[in-house]
Design a protein around this motif. Structure first.
Motif, PDB file in Angstrom:
ATOM      1  N   HIS A 125       0.790  -1.193   0.106  1.00 40.20           N
ATOM      2  CA  HIS A 125      -0.091  -0.085   0.018  1.00 40.20           C
ATOM      3  C   HIS A 125       0.828   1.343   0.120  1.00 40.20           C
ATOM      4  O   HIS A 125       2.024   1.286   0.575  1.00 40.20           O
ATOM      5  CB  HIS A 125      -1.076   0.005   1.107  1.00 40.20           C
ATOM      6  CG  HIS A 125      -1.782  -1.008   1.057  1.00 40.20           C
ATOM      7  ND1 HIS A 125      -1.689  -2.436   1.797  1.00 40.20           N
ATOM      8  CD2 HIS A 125      -3.010  -1.537   0.970  1.00 40.20           C
ATOM      9  CE1 HIS A 125      -2.645  -3.176   1.728  1.00 40.20           C
ATOM     10  NE2 HIS A 125      -3.299  -2.589   0.999  1.00 40.20           N
ATOM     11  N   THR A 126       0.344   2.237  -0.685  1.00 41.82           N
ATOM     12  CA  THR A 126       1.207   3.565  -0.360  1.00 41.82           C
ATOM     13  C   THR A 126       1.305   4.190   0.805  1.00 41.82           C
ATOM     14  O   THR A 126       0.253   3.809   1.630  1.00 41.82           O
ATOM     15  CB  THR A 126       0.639   4.649  -1.643  1.00 41.82           C
ATOM     16  OG1 THR A 126      -0.631   5.081  -1.099  1.00 41.82           O
ATOM     17  CG2 THR A 126       0.597   4.083  -2.934  1.00 41.82           C
ATOM     18  N   MET A 127       1.936   5.326   0.941  1.00 42.02           N
ATOM     19  CA  MET A 127       2.187   5.826   2.281  1.00 42.02           C
ATOM     20  C   MET A 127       0.723   6.252   2.617  1.00 42.02           C
ATOM     21  O   MET A 127       0.206   6.349   3.469  1.00 42.02           O
ATOM     22  CB  MET A 127       3.278   6.586   2.241  1.00 42.02           C
ATOM     23  CG  MET A 127       3.618   7.302   3.471  1.00 42.02           C
ATOM     24  SD  MET A 127       4.529   6.034   4.408  1.00 42.02           S
ATOM     25  CE  MET A 127       3.372   5.919   5.943  1.00 42.02           C
ATOM     26  N   ARG A 148      -6.699  14.806   1.842  1.00 43.81           N
ATOM     27  CA  ARG A 148      -6.006  16.022   2.081  1.00 43.81           C
ATOM     28  C   ARG A 148      -5.248  16.223   3.543  1.00 43.81           C
ATOM     29  O   ARG A 148      -4.240  16.816   3.770  1.00 43.81           O
ATOM     30  CB  ARG A 148      -7.262  17.141   2.007  1.00 43.81           C
ATOM     31  CG  ARG A 148      -6.876  18.626   1.524  1.00 43.81           C
ATOM     32  CD  ARG A 148      -8.226  19.407   1.978  1.00 43.81           C
ATOM     33  NE  ARG A 148      -8.817  19.582   3.147  1.00 43.81           N
ATOM     34  CZ  ARG A 148      -8.231  19.854   4.326  1.00 43.81           C
ATOM     35  NH1 ARG A 148      -7.045  20.443   4.211  1.00 43.81           N
ATOM     36  NH2 ARG A 148      -8.929  19.761   5.718  1.00 43.81           N
ATOM     37  N   ARG A 149      -6.031  15.528   4.369  1.00 45.16           N
ATOM     38  CA  ARG A 149      -5.342  15.417   5.771  1.00 45.16           C
ATOM     39  C   ARG A 149      -4.149  14.735   5.904  1.00 45.16           C
ATOM     40  O   ARG A 149      -3.252  15.210   6.502  1.00 45.16           O
ATOM     41  CB  ARG A 149      -6.266  15.018   6.896  1.00 45.16           C
ATOM     42  CG  ARG A 149      -7.683  15.454   7.025  1.00 45.16           C
ATOM     43  CD  ARG A 149      -8.192  15.234   8.212  1.00 45.16           C
ATOM     44  NE  ARG A 149      -9.579  16.118   8.239  1.00 45.16           N
ATOM     45  CZ  ARG A 149     -10.350  15.711   9.215  1.00 45.16           C
ATOM     46  NH1 ARG A 149     -10.490  14.838  10.059  1.00 45.16           N
ATOM     47  NH2 ARG A 149     -11.585  16.403   9.324  1.00 45.16           N
ATOM     48  N   ALA A 150      -4.007  13.631   5.100  1.00 44.59           N
ATOM     49  CA  ALA A 150      -2.636  12.952   4.795  1.00 44.59           C
ATOM     50  C   ALA A 150      -1.580  13.717   4.373  1.00 44.59           C
ATOM     51  O   ALA A 150      -0.632  13.475   4.935  1.00 44.59           O
ATOM     52  CB  ALA A 150      -3.126  11.627   4.089  1.00 44.59           C
ATOM     53  N   ILE A 151      -1.677  14.407   3.180  1.00 45.93           N
ATOM     54  CA  ILE A 151      -0.955  15.058   2.878  1.00 45.93           C
ATOM     55  C   ILE A 151      -0.478  16.310   3.823  1.00 45.93           C
ATOM     56  O   ILE A 151       0.773  16.580   3.942  1.00 45.93           O
ATOM     57  CB  ILE A 151      -1.430  15.719   1.331  1.00 45.93           C
ATOM     58  CG1 ILE A 151      -1.558  14.791   0.425  1.00 45.93           C
ATOM     59  CG2 ILE A 151      -0.302  16.832   0.889  1.00 45.93           C
ATOM     60  CD1 ILE A 151      -2.166  15.389  -0.876  1.00 45.93           C
ATOM     61  N   ASP A 152      -1.238  16.763   4.328  1.00 42.44           N
ATOM     62  CA  ASP A 152      -1.089  17.857   5.283  1.00 42.44           C
ATOM     63  C   ASP A 152      -0.304  17.327   6.439  1.00 42.44           C
ATOM     64  O   ASP A 152       0.721  18.078   6.962  1.00 42.44           O
ATOM     65  CB  ASP A 152      -2.510  18.483   6.053  1.00 42.44           C
ATOM     66  CG  ASP A 152      -2.476  19.732   6.651  1.00 42.44           C
ATOM     67  OD1 ASP A 152      -1.645  20.617   6.256  1.00 42.44           O
ATOM     68  OD2 ASP A 152      -2.842  19.666   7.747  1.00 42.44           O
ATOM     69  N   GLN A 161       8.261  16.845  -0.846  1.00 36.86           N
ATOM     70  CA  GLN A 161       7.285  16.994  -1.679  1.00 36.86           C
ATOM     71  C   GLN A 161       6.197  16.213  -1.084  1.00 36.86           C
ATOM     72  O   GLN A 161       5.785  14.905  -1.828  1.00 36.86           O
ATOM     73  CB  GLN A 161       7.559  16.464  -2.966  1.00 36.86           C
ATOM     74  CG  GLN A 161       8.662  17.502  -3.600  1.00 36.86           C
ATOM     75  CD  GLN A 161       9.988  16.899  -3.638  1.00 36.86           C
ATOM     76  OE1 GLN A 161      10.391  15.673  -3.823  1.00 36.86           O
ATOM     77  NE2 GLN A 161      10.822  17.496  -3.577  1.00 36.86           N
ATOM     78  N   PRO A 162       5.206  16.269  -0.162  1.00 35.59           N
ATOM     79  CA  PRO A 162       4.353  15.617   0.402  1.00 35.59           C
ATOM     80  C   PRO A 162       2.996  15.142  -0.715  1.00 35.59           C
ATOM     81  O   PRO A 162       2.773  14.106  -0.686  1.00 35.59           O
ATOM     82  CB  PRO A 162       3.664  16.542   1.394  1.00 35.59           C
ATOM     83  CG  PRO A 162       4.193  17.680   1.257  1.00 35.59           C
ATOM     84  CD  PRO A 162       5.459  17.727   0.554  1.00 35.59           C
ATOM     85  N   GLU A 163       2.860  16.021  -1.699  1.00 30.25           N
ATOM     86  CA  GLU A 163       2.065  15.833  -2.831  1.00 30.25           C
ATOM     87  C   GLU A 163       2.248  14.535  -3.736  1.00 30.25           C
ATOM     88  O   GLU A 163       1.492  13.953  -4.042  1.00 30.25           O
ATOM     89  CB  GLU A 163       1.738  16.878  -3.804  1.00 30.25           C
ATOM     90  CG  GLU A 163       0.969  18.153  -3.103  1.00 30.25           C
ATOM     91  CD  GLU A 163       1.976  19.126  -2.295  1.00 30.25           C
ATOM     92  OE1 GLU A 163       3.273  18.807  -2.225  1.00 30.25           O
ATOM     93  OE2 GLU A 163       1.543  20.036  -1.631  1.00 30.25           O
ATOM     94  N   THR A 164       3.475  14.389  -3.811  1.00 31.08           N
ATOM     95  CA  THR A 164       3.972  13.013  -4.629  1.00 31.08           C
ATOM     96  C   THR A 164       4.204  12.234  -3.574  1.00 31.08           C
ATOM     97  O   THR A 164       3.961  10.783  -4.007  1.00 31.08           O
ATOM     98  CB  THR A 164       5.144  13.623  -5.353  1.00 31.08           C
ATOM     99  OG1 THR A 164       6.269  14.393  -4.558  1.00 31.08           O
ATOM    100  CG2 THR A 164       4.653  14.212  -6.585  1.00 31.08           C
TER     101      THR A 164
END
Lengths: 341, 340
Positions: A125-127, A148-152, A161-164
């Protein structure tokens, strides 16, 4: 500790492992408490029961281990509509380890960070998926919001680069990044207690410095309590305010971090502090070592389990009776016959 | 490097070990991991040189390449034998190397995987003696009993298997085996990092006692800076396959000249709650040895980096007597040591 600031109270906890060769008393009567927002260190050598303590709190002790006695009281603070708080006590040892209630606490109100991020993260599974799972389960939000919260959260733990990286798999990350990912997962539901079991032992010293800094910042920002389980006396000194020292499944000394390092009482604590080489201290020719080895868990010595290795061993006392906890100063307790009246 | 060559036991010149990266059906070589990339240092007789660095910096590969436990890609390893003859280890034939093994030994990190679980202590510790036809039967048992006594184990344990022993005891077994042929030089690769603190102190003390008693020389490879400070006379610091600093232990710890050494020292948590914390938290991650940055490999994380550091790789130079550093700015920076 003030009763209305109490977060977790462990009373006479006993966790045993029932193996073919015999019964291992991994935790044999441990008592300690953690206040709200407090950083508690749990220190000891391998086999002393420090990791099983964390597992017992979350009720994830692996088979054939079982919590056989004692109480773990977890205090929840629920906000009333008028803004005042009401304290509710849950005895975690009374809960069904697979039941609804412990599952709502596990990962939500009490979260855990493990030593080896590679073995505690899912490789398929991805992070992001792994963090979102906890958020969806405990906070009942939809997938887009959870993402959204995970990236945050990843941004907050300093992930580049949290979005990637949210879509990266653990094997694509370095050890330090994986540990950040795991911390992000643990913190995603704003737990009131974080159990960190050797969170920096498997990573290098410069990365460790980054992770410790991060945990300290997050603890302050989020006001959560941390139970820091480690064998590293340096990490304990930096990260915690109060420390419990464990030996063979018991708490042998508990004190403020300052008292513990500057006025240790238990012969084991003293020996432990003397046996580490210290950076920057003039070289002593020899280190003080603790003689002998940790006793065989199937075959514990009678009396105080430390007596065969103890420099202050008193024949006829230490090998006969079991020492009681004695308060030697404010908030400083020790389990040793030397301090009996 | 010009240095006093008296009592020189080992001189390593420009040691290189590259591991090829192979891809595709034809296993074509598409790149090189520069694990050890031109390392030079020396060790004098009866001296302990500590080799420190973070995981992946090449410190273990350096130790193994010297011993030819893995074959180095290039470079010289000049070793002066007990009879005074100096030889280049990478040039030696397998037979000559086997004969030299009695002088060079290794102690490994993991006492759980480095001992054969199907062999008794007698077989494990005695193996070097039987292989070299130096002892057998009664004599072998006596010699093994002596070795076990030297490392603090009871000779009665000789017929037991490794599983019956704790981590610290197993490390003693590994040390006894390394001592069996009366070596002069021992590469100890993270010998205490798998051990608990109370046991770690016992093994460190044992290594020091053995050095004093048998006049041993150690290359002590470790990541723990406190342990290395305790045991070493001189210390070398590695970063991404290269040596960045080397000096006497006190010079290196108290007056470091390389920014990486400074950051490494400041990152170690001190076992003292009253200690002032002036931590240099390095940004980013250790560079990839398959794809290192330009110029000085440390420049992307270095707070003192200049344009020159981005472009030009510095050389390892003797900035002060016996204090070598690989940094363009070594002479202008004032860095903080462990006490500062």
């Amino acid at each position: 500790m003030n009763q209305d600031q109490m977060l977790l109270e462990v009373r006479n906890l006993k966790t045993y492992f029932f193996l073919e060769e015999g019964t291992v008393h991994a935790i044999d009567g441990a008592d300690f408490a953690i206040g709200r927002g407090e950083a508690l260190g749990v220190v000891g050598e391998s086999g002393c029961g420090k990791s099983v303590t964390g597992q017992s709190i979350l009720r994830i002790v692996p088979y054939p281990g079982r919590v056989v006695e004692g109480e773990i009281i977890f205090y929840r603070y629920n906000k009333r509509p008028d803004g005042t708080e009401v304290q509710e006590a849950v005895n975690l040892t009374a809960l069904d380890p697979q039941g609804e209630e412990i599952r709502s606490i596990r990962g939500g109100e009490i979260a855990m960070v493990f030593q080896e991020p590679m073995t505690s993260l899912s490789p398929v599974h991805t992070m992001g998926q792994q963090i979102m799972e906890a958020i969806i389960l405990h906070q009942g939000v939809d997938k887009a919001e959870a993402r959204r919260r995970a990236i945050d959260m990843l941004r907050r733990v300093g992930m580049p680069q949290p979005e990637t990286t949210v879509d990266s798999y653990p094997h694509q990350m370095s050890g330090g990044m994986r540990q950040r990912g795991m911390i992000a997962m643990a913190l995603s539901c704003s737990p009131s207690l974080l159990i960190a079991d050797e969170p920096t032992t498997a990573i290098d010293v410069t990365t460790q410095a980054q992770i410790l800094q991060l945990m300290r910042d997050l603890q302050e920002d989020l006001g959560m309590a941390i139970m820091f389980i480690t064998h590293d006396l340096g990490v304990i000194a930096e990260m915690t305010k109060r420390v419990v020292v464990m030996y063979m499944g018991r708490v042998v000394e508990s004190a403020s971090v300052d008292d513990l390092y500057y006025d240790p009482k238990h012969p084991y604590t003293r020996a432990l502090l003397n046996s580490i080489p210290r950076l920057g201290q003039q070289r002593a020719e020899r280190l003080e070592s603790i003689k002998g080895v940790v006793p065989d868990p199937y075959n514990l010595p009678p009396g105080c389990p430390f007596h065969p290795r103890c420099n202050s061993f008193m024949p006829g006392v230490c090998d006969v009776g079991d020492p009681m906890n004695i308060e030697v100063g404010p908030g400083h307790e020790v389990r040793c016959f030397l301090y009996n009246e | 490097m010009a240095e006093n060559t008296n009592n020189m036991l080992l001189r390593v010149n420009n040691l290189v070990k590259h591991f090829p990266i192979r891809r595709g059906a034809m296993k074509r070589v598409v790149g090189q991991v520069r694990a050890v990339d031109g390392v030079s240092f020396h060790i004098r007789e009866r001296e302990t040189l500590g080799l420190v660095g973070e995981s992946g910096c090449g410190k273990t590969t350096t130790g193994r390449s010297i011993m030819r436990a893995i074959e180095p890609t290039s470079g010289e390893v000049l070793y002066t034998k007990a009879n005074g003859e100096t030889i280049n280890i990478p040039d030696m034939s397998k037979e000559d190397l086997r004969a030299l093994r009695s002088e060079l030994q290794m102690i490994f990190q993991d006492p759980y995987s480095s001992l054969n679980p199907r062999m008794t202590l007698l077989q494990i510790v005695g193996e070097p003696l039987t292989v070299n036809k130096m002892a057998q039967g009664r004599e072998l048992e006596d010699r093994v009993a002596d070795l076990l006594r030297v490392v603090g184990l009871r000779p009665e344990y000789m017929r037991r298997y490794p599983h019956a022993f704790s981590g610290g005891q197993r490390q003693r077994i590994g040390i006894a085996r390394a001592l069996a042929l009366n070596p002069r030089f021992i590469v100890a690769d993270e010998p205490v990092s798998a051990l608990d603190v109370s046991i770690q102190a016992q093994v460190l003390n044992l290594l020091q006692d053995l050095r004093a008693e048998y006049g041993l020389t150690y290359l002590f490879v470790a990541h723990d800076l406190s342990v290395v400070q305790h045991i070493s006379d001189r210390v070398a610091v590695m970063y991404v396959g290269k040596l960045v600093e080397m000096a006497s232990t006190n010079d290196l710890y108290y007056t470091p000249l390389h920014p990486y050494t400074e950051a490494l020292m400041s990152a170690v948590p001190k076992p003292d709650p009253r200690a002032a914390r002036q931590r240099i938290v390095l940004e980013g991650e250790v560079a990839d040895p398959a794809n290192p940055p330009s110029g000085c490999y440390f420049h992307p994380r270095c707070r003192y980096a200049t344009e020159q550091c981005r472009v030009e790789e510095p050389e390892l130079l003797e900035a002060r007597p016996e204090h070598y550093v690989k940094c363009h700015r070594a002479n202008e920076l004032t860095l903080r040591g462990v006490s500062g």
